[in-house]
Scaffold this motif. Structure first.
Motif, PDB file in Angstrom:
ATOM      1  N   VAL A  97      19.342  -4.959  63.948  1.00 14.51           N
ATOM      2  CA  VAL A  97      17.998  -4.576  62.971  1.00 14.51           C
ATOM      3  C   VAL A  97      17.190  -3.616  64.250  1.00 14.51           C
ATOM      4  CG1 VAL A  97      17.724  -7.154  62.632  1.00 14.51           C
ATOM      5  CG2 VAL A  97      16.766  -6.286  64.670  1.00 14.51           C
ATOM      6  N   LEU A  98      17.770  -3.065  64.931  1.00 13.81           N
ATOM      7  CA  LEU A  98      17.027  -2.153  65.806  1.00 13.81           C
ATOM      8  C   LEU A  98      16.979  -0.716  65.085  1.00 13.81           C
ATOM      9  CD1 LEU A  98      16.021  -1.053  68.621  1.00 13.81           C
ATOM     10  CD2 LEU A  98      18.277  -0.258  69.248  1.00 13.81           C
ATOM     11  N   GLY A  99      17.834  -0.007  64.489  1.00 17.15           N
ATOM     12  CA  GLY A  99      17.854   0.962  63.836  1.00 17.15           C
ATOM     13  C   GLY A  99      17.057   0.954  62.454  1.00 17.15           C
ATOM     14  N   PRO A 100      17.252  -0.029  61.772  1.00 17.50           N
ATOM     15  CA  PRO A 100      16.427  -0.100  60.432  1.00 17.50           C
ATOM     16  C   PRO A 100      14.844  -0.511  60.587  1.00 17.50           C
ATOM     17  CG  PRO A 100      18.351  -1.338  60.028  1.00 17.50           C
ATOM     18  CD  PRO A 100      18.472  -0.818  61.438  1.00 17.50           C
ATOM     19  N   MET A 101      14.609  -1.464  61.688  1.00 17.81           N
ATOM     20  CA  MET A 101      13.415  -1.516  62.107  1.00 17.81           C
ATOM     21  C   MET A 101      12.368  -0.436  62.805  1.00 17.81           C
ATOM     22  SD  MET A 101      11.717  -5.136  63.655  1.00 17.81           S
ATOM     23  CE  MET A 101      12.957  -5.012  65.060  1.00 17.81           C
ATOM     24  N   LEU A 102      13.202   0.454  63.452  1.00 19.84           N
ATOM     25  CA  LEU A 102      12.734   1.668  64.153  1.00 19.84           C
ATOM     26  C   LEU A 102      12.316   2.609  62.933  1.00 19.84           C
ATOM     27  CD1 LEU A 102      11.933   3.352  66.509  1.00 19.84           C
ATOM     28  CD2 LEU A 102      14.185   4.109  66.400  1.00 19.84           C
ATOM     29  N   ALA A 103      13.047   2.880  62.123  1.00 17.34           N
ATOM     30  CA  ALA A 103      12.871   3.878  61.201  1.00 17.34           C
ATOM     31  C   ALA A 103      11.954   3.621  60.222  1.00 17.34           C
ATOM     32  CB  ALA A 103      14.312   4.039  60.506  1.00 17.34           C
ATOM     33  N   ARG A 104      11.647   2.393  59.680  1.00  9.58           N
ATOM     34  CA  ARG A 104      10.832   2.083  58.745  1.00  9.58           C
ATOM     35  C   ARG A 104       9.459   1.637  59.339  1.00  9.58           C
ATOM     36  NH1 ARG A 104       8.995   1.590  53.348  1.00  9.58           N
ATOM     37  NH2 ARG A 104       7.663   0.088  53.418  1.00  9.58           N
ATOM     38  N   ARG A 105       9.279   0.696  60.331  1.00 12.79           N
ATOM     39  CA  ARG A 105       8.182   0.371  61.110  1.00 12.79           C
ATOM     40  C   ARG A 105       7.478   1.179  62.095  1.00 12.79           C
ATOM     41  NH1 ARG A 105       9.233  -6.227  60.440  1.00 12.79           N
ATOM     42  NH2 ARG A 105       9.971  -6.077  58.080  1.00 12.79           N
ATOM     43  N   GLY A 106       8.641   2.145  62.650  1.00 14.71           N
ATOM     44  CA  GLY A 106       7.841   2.993  63.539  1.00 14.71           C
ATOM     45  C   GLY A 106       8.161   2.688  65.058  1.00 14.71           C
ATOM     46  N   MET A 107       8.639   1.600  65.092  1.00 15.37           N
ATOM     47  CA  MET A 107       8.834   0.747  66.519  1.00 15.37           C
ATOM     48  C   MET A 107       9.543  -0.336  66.233  1.00 15.37           C
ATOM     49  SD  MET A 107       5.756  -0.062  69.313  1.00 15.37           S
ATOM     50  CE  MET A 107       6.023  -1.061  70.770  1.00 15.37           C
ATOM     51  N   ALA A 108      10.345  -0.831  67.417  1.00 11.90           N
ATOM     52  CA  ALA A 108      11.001  -1.966  67.439  1.00 11.90           C
ATOM     53  C   ALA A 108      11.466  -2.322  68.813  1.00 11.90           C
ATOM     54  CB  ALA A 108      12.479  -1.695  66.922  1.00 11.90           C
ATOM     55  N   ARG A 109      11.320  -3.755  69.143  1.00 14.19           N
ATOM     56  CA  ARG A 109      11.471  -4.515  70.178  1.00 14.19           C
ATOM     57  C   ARG A 109      12.580  -5.430  70.149  1.00 14.19           C
ATOM     58  NH1 ARG A 109       7.407  -5.266  74.890  1.00 14.19           N
ATOM     59  NH2 ARG A 109       8.568  -6.615  76.432  1.00 14.19           N
ATOM     60  N   VAL A 110      13.722  -5.070  70.730  1.00 15.63           N
ATOM     61  CA  VAL A 110      14.781  -6.038  70.444  1.00 15.63           C
ATOM     62  C   VAL A 110      15.320  -6.255  71.740  1.00 15.63           C
ATOM     63  CG1 VAL A 110      17.063  -6.122  69.484  1.00 15.63           C
ATOM     64  CG2 VAL A 110      15.328  -4.797  68.376  1.00 15.63           C
ATOM     65  N   SER A 111      15.360  -7.598  71.975  1.00 17.55           N
ATOM     66  CA  SER A 111      16.069  -8.223  73.274  1.00 17.55           C
ATOM     67  C   SER A 111      17.395  -7.571  73.672  1.00 17.55           C
ATOM     68  CB  SER A 111      16.145  -9.812  73.319  1.00 17.55           C
ATOM     69  OG  SER A 111      16.756 -10.263  74.373  1.00 17.55           O
ATOM     70  N   MET A 112      17.759  -7.113  74.745  1.00 19.12           N
ATOM     71  CA  MET A 112      19.083  -6.305  75.160  1.00 19.12           C
ATOM     72  C   MET A 112      20.067  -7.468  75.033  1.00 19.12           C
ATOM     73  SD  MET A 112      20.608  -3.606  76.157  1.00 19.12           S
ATOM     74  CE  MET A 112      20.189  -2.697  77.483  1.00 19.12           C
TER      75      MET A 112
END
Ligand code: EPZ
Length: 448
Positions: A97-112
């Motif tokens: 979900v990291l790449g799609p969320m970053l690209a669409r929402r401008g920011m992503a916080r994903v547990s490592m």
């Protein structure tokens, strides 16, 4: 926790339809974060990993509804950007979900994601790829925090995704998905060539993305402003198909597979044929062009005994690491010494000790295992440790003599839909029981 009680020595016969691919479905589901229009995914297997991904998407504002094997998804609330540790720890593929969320929402916080039973599993290449597109990445409290640059969009660039063990499948999925909405053109060099990446590119293109070269080591993505909805059918699961082929071969049986992705199984089939297993397409004769090379009908038949072979796992189109354990179970019964070298996940050998409990002769030296074929395997209580290792124990149990109890089958449920029913429908004797039911029936003890 459930257990499988398996009576060995049964021949298999009949036909099985191969399900949609788990490893294609996970990044496809994550890619629904790239649009706020409805998406329909067909032939999605009913698995715990898929349920976990749907739960995660639900938390990220993607409404989803399953009707049989079809899932309708719609990202209606795009405000949430946090993929929490609770879910990520249950499934590493949450990193998709990291790449799609970053690209669409401008920011992503994903547990490592942490390591897992098959070894250390870093995500440095995912992060390096997204940084090359301009993302600012930091770690905070065990979370990856990624932000697009001040311009508000990722910026296309050339990204090299090669690591010590080749490319990265989910890393390629992440960067390719993110690049669809970047400004300008992205070129991924040393991209993963797996069929699941091609399926993702096909779906993204149907949503309006401009991706060329998927399935080769160089993928080019021309960024677009936005993506639309799509109705997409997932490719069949090559690892599920390969597992059934091993089950047929190990039990000296003949079965039919439909919806079988033969075109994605070249290296595995090459090794099966070297063992003396026959794989015969029955829809289009050899030498003709099938309508869809990923959806074939074929029979698998195995004269006994199997011949020993050498196998080295490699990125696609080489031999898949996800079939290494199942082939090892098969080779335990070959007439001689086989060698398996694991080049993707050097520690992926947890099945060795359990197969040995069933009478297998396996000697591991680092990333290589030498398997000396034995005349028979015998039933024993064994412990499932990860998804594919568990499948190898089921195969060994079906080919062995007597009763095997496979503990912790929740690992199997992550990647094989109702395995006991499906193999049962072609003649296997596999009974699922809860631990307490098993203890009450007094068949034995669950502890080893
Ligand atoms: C995918 O995992 C699959 N998972 C795995 O299937 C599969 O074993 C693996 O690809 C290899 O084919 C899904 O598709 C959900 P990788 P992925 O990144 O993408 C190293 C199964 O049983 N690496 O291609 O996470 C890594 O350690 C599962 O269904 C880095 O060094 O695997 C490994 O040695 C298990 N840095 C190699 O690359 C990174 O940033 C390939 O891993 C990423 C990976």
């Amino acid at each position: 926790m459930d257990v499988f009680v398996i009576e060995g020595g049964r021949k298999l016969s009949g036909s099985l339809r191969v399900n949609g691919s788990k490893n294609a479905a996970l990044p496809l589901l994550a890619a629904t974060l790239l649009t706020n229009e409805p998406v329909t995914l067909r032939d999605v297997p009913e698995l715990s990993d898929i349920r976990n991904m749907l739960r995660l998407l639900g938390e990220l504002g993607v409404e989803n509804d399953r009707d049989g094997s079809t899932i309708s998804l719609h990202a209606k609330d795009e405000s949430e950007i946090h993929a929490r540790y609770d879910i990520v720890r249950t499934m590493r593929a949450s990193i998709c979900v990291l790449g799609p969320m970053l690209a669409r929402r401008g920011m992503a916080r994903v547990s490592m994601p942490g390591g897992c039973a098959i070894g250390q599993r870093p995500v440095d290449l995912h992060l390096r790829g997204l940084e090359a597109l301009g993302a600012k990445i930091e770690l905070d409290g065990g979370d990856i925090i990624a932000k697009v640059p001040q311009s508000g969009r990722l910026i296309g660039d050339t990204v090299f995704l090669g690591g010590p063990f080749g490319s990265t499948v989910l890393g390629t999925a992440n960067v390719m998905s993110a690049a669809t909405l970047a400004q300008g053109t992205t070129v991924i060099e040393c991209a993963a060539c797996e069929p699941e990446i091609v399926d993702l590119a096909n779906m993204l293109n149907a949503m309006g993305a401009k991706i060329t070269g998927a399935g080769s080591p160089r993928v080019t993505i021309q960024g677009v402003e936005s993506l639309g909805g799509v109705d997409h059918t997932i490719i069949p699961d090559r690892i599920e198909a390969g597992t059934y082929m091993c089950a047929a071969a190990a039990t000296g049986s003949s079965i039919e597979l439909t919806n079988c992705p033969l075109d994605a199984l070249m290296s595995a089939n090459d090794r099966l044929e070297a063992m003396g297993v026959h794989i015969d397409p029955t829809d289009y004769p050899r030498g003709t062009s099938p309508e869809d090379p990923l959806r074939r009908t074929c029979t698998i038949s195995a004269p006994e005994p199997l011949r020993p072979v050498q196998i080295t796992t490699q990125p696609h189109p080489g031999f898949p690491t996800d079939l290494q354990a199942q082939f090892m179970a098969l080779l335990c019964l070959a007439s001689g010494n086989s060698v398996i070298t694991e080049k993707i996940f050097p520690e992926r050998f947890l099945h060795v000790a359990e197969l040995t409990r069933m009478g297998a002769q396996i000697h591991r030296h680092g990333t290589t295992a030498v398997i000396s074929g034995v005349r028979r395997l015998t039933g024993a209580p064994v412990m499932a440790s990860d998804l594919r290792a568990s499948a190898s124990l089921v195969i060994a149990a079906m080919a062995g003599e007597g009763t095997t109890v496979v503990n912790r089958v929740y690992h199997i449920d992550r990647g094989y839909e109702r395995l006991e029913e499906r193999l049962g429908s072609i003649g296997a004797s596999i009974t699922r029981m809860s631990e307490s039911e098993f203890s009450e029936r007094g068949i034995g003890t669950l502890t080893q």
